[in-house]
Design an enzyme around this catalytic site. Structure first.
Site, short mmCIF file in Angstrom:
data_model
loop_
_atom_site.label_atom_id
_atom_site.label_comp_id
_atom_site.label_asym_id
_atom_site.label_seq_id
_atom_site.Cartn_x
_atom_site.Cartn_y
_atom_site.Cartn_z
N LYS A 1 -1.30 -16.50 -17.39
CA LYS A 1 -0.33 -17.49 -16.95
C LYS A 1 -0.96 -18.64 -16.73
CE LYS A 1 3.06 -17.79 -13.09
NZ LYS A 1 4.12 -17.01 -12.23
N ASP B 1 11.36 -15.21 -4.52
CA ASP B 1 12.17 -15.28 -5.54
C ASP B 1 12.22 -14.17 -6.49
OD1 ASP B 1 12.82 -17.30 -7.78
OD2 ASP B 1 11.06 -17.60 -8.55
P1 ADP Z 1 7.42 -18.59 -13.65
O1 ADP Z 1 6.60 -18.86 -12.53
O2 ADP Z 1 7.01 -19.84 -14.65
O3 ADP Z 1 8.73 -18.01 -13.33
P2 ADP Z 1 6.66 -15.84 -14.27
O4 ADP Z 1 5.21 -15.22 -13.67
O5 ADP Z 1 7.95 -15.64 -13.64
O6 ADP Z 1 6.54 -17.45 -14.30
O7 ADP Z 1 6.49 -15.67 -15.89
C1 ADP Z 1 7.76 -16.13 -16.57
C2 ADP Z 1 7.76 -15.00 -17.84
O8 ADP Z 1 6.71 -14.43 -18.47
C3 ADP Z 1 8.52 -13.70 -17.20
O9 ADP Z 1 9.87 -13.94 -16.94
C4 ADP Z 1 8.00 -12.57 -18.23
O10 ADP Z 1 8.87 -12.78 -19.07
C5 ADP Z 1 6.79 -13.27 -18.61
N1 ADP Z 1 5.70 -12.67 -18.02
C6 ADP Z 1 4.93 -13.03 -16.97
N2 ADP Z 1 4.15 -12.49 -16.68
C7 ADP Z 1 4.03 -11.19 -17.46
C8 ADP Z 1 3.08 -10.18 -17.59
N3 ADP Z 1 2.27 -9.82 -16.98
N4 ADP Z 1 3.39 -9.23 -18.83
C9 ADP Z 1 4.65 -9.49 -19.55
N5 ADP Z 1 5.30 -10.43 -19.38
C10 ADP Z 1 5.01 -11.46 -18.66
MG MG Z 2 9.28 -16.45 -12.80
#
Ligand code: ADP
Ligand code: MG
Length: 331
Positions: free
Chosen positions: A121, A226
């Protein structure tokens, strides 16, 4: 966003040294003059200028001459520095497709040395305000330019610290592997966001699981803030994993109760709208839920939880993510 890390392989040692010099220069310069980059890089083999041109061509730095002549790191440049660090640490060997894009993050699949697929991320805090710098340069003149570097880094540090602590306390989160700059490396969750799910085999069970996560968090002294269908991943066995922690607060936060209620509301409303599910079974309208909060004795009660909450929030305050860091993020 495209993240062509092939370029990574072709960048020379000197070019990376110069890219790092731009980052260091940005600690106290919005735009880093070429002479300063040259001095910080201190290359034995002559000037940094030739290398800067290569970095420009790959869009890792941006040339800016509006106020004075110099260079700044681009998002891509910052991404490369973090990814290179993870590669050097032996954590990842390649970057794959993008799996998520949020308002303030990009998420990619990455490959670990043992062939396992992980998730990376990349936080992009201040992404919008950074763009605004272009049009509102005078207005923003006195604001710190490395804001976006600093804030994105703080968000990553916080997310890593919280994910690690929550996972160690048995919460269903991805396992936090490592972090650097604005990036958090974690295990890939084999599932999809709840928002994509049209039907559940067992909505009551999933609902209870999800609500009890909010409750358990509160029992540990934390509120997600959130907690919704975008940040809950679910697999084919309807096993739930929660993600996305940079906005979490302590249960002693002055707005804790309203954040808590909002998290709970999100789940109630989503389950009603999507699965026509209401705890207790008697279908009510959305309006009804709002009006009948007090009559719903299954709904978790903030005051009770707050009275007996544990101290994971305080533990986390000692985890490297400091009180001052939190204040900076809040601002
Ligand atoms: P943001 O802060 O931009 O909302 P998130 O951490 O919620 O970021 O991640 C955005 C999207 O990426 C999630 O809705 C999911 O679909 C995907 N995602 C994030 N982390 C993971 C993970 N560890 N494994 C699989 N998908 C992930
Ligand atoms: Mg998110």
């Amino acid at each position: 966003m495209k993240l062509d890390v092939n370029v990574l392989r072709y960048l020379s040692k000197d070019e990376f040294r110069v890219l790092t010099a731009v980052e260091m220069g940005m600690k106290n310069h919005e735009i880093v003059p070429a002479e300063l980059i040259d001095r910080i890089a201190g290359l034995k083999t002559g000037g940094a200028y030739k290398n800067i041109r290569t970095l420009l061509r790959h869009k890792l730095v941006h040339h800016d001459s509006t106020k004075y002549d110099g260079y700044r790191l681009t998002n891509l440049g910052y991404d490369f520095l973090a990814i290179k660090t993870m590669v050097n640490r032996g954590l990842i060997v390649g970057v794959g497709r993008q799996i998520g894009v949020g308002k303030e993050s990009d998420i990619f699949e990455v490959v670990a040395e043992d062939g396992q697929t992980l998730a990376l991320k990349l936080h992009r805090l201040g992404r919008t305000s950074f763009r605004a710098v272009k049009s509102k340069r005078d207005y923003l003149k006195h604001r710190s330019s490395f804001n976006w570097l600093y804030l994105s880094r703080l968000a990553a540090l916080k997310e890593f610290a919280f994910m690690k602590a929550l996972h160690e306390h048995g919460f269903p989160t991805p396992k936090a592997v490592d972090w650097n700059r604005h990036c958090v490396l974690m295990t890939l969750v084999p599932g999809y966001p709840l928002v994509q799910v049209k039907e559940l085999k067992n909505p009551a069970l999933v609902f209870d699981t999800v609500i009890s996560l909010i409750v358990r968090l509160a029992e540990h002294g934390l509120i997600h803030c959130d907690f919704n269908e975008f940040n809950l991943l679910i697999d084919d066995d309807e096993k739930v994993t929660m993600i996305d922690f940079p906005q979490m607060v302590s249960i002693s936060h002055r707005n804790a109760e309203s954040y808590f209620d909002r998290d709970v509301d999100c789940i109630y409303k989503f389950f009603l709208k999507r699965f026509n599910y209401v705890p207790g079974g008697n279908a009510r309208t959305l309006q009804g839920i709002d009006n009948n909060v007090d009559e719903d004795d299954t709904r978790p009660d903030f005051e009770n939880l707050a009275r007996t909450a544990g101290a994971l929030d305080k533990e986390l305050a000692a985890s490297g993510f400091t009180h001052q860091n939190q204040e900076d993020l809040d601002q």
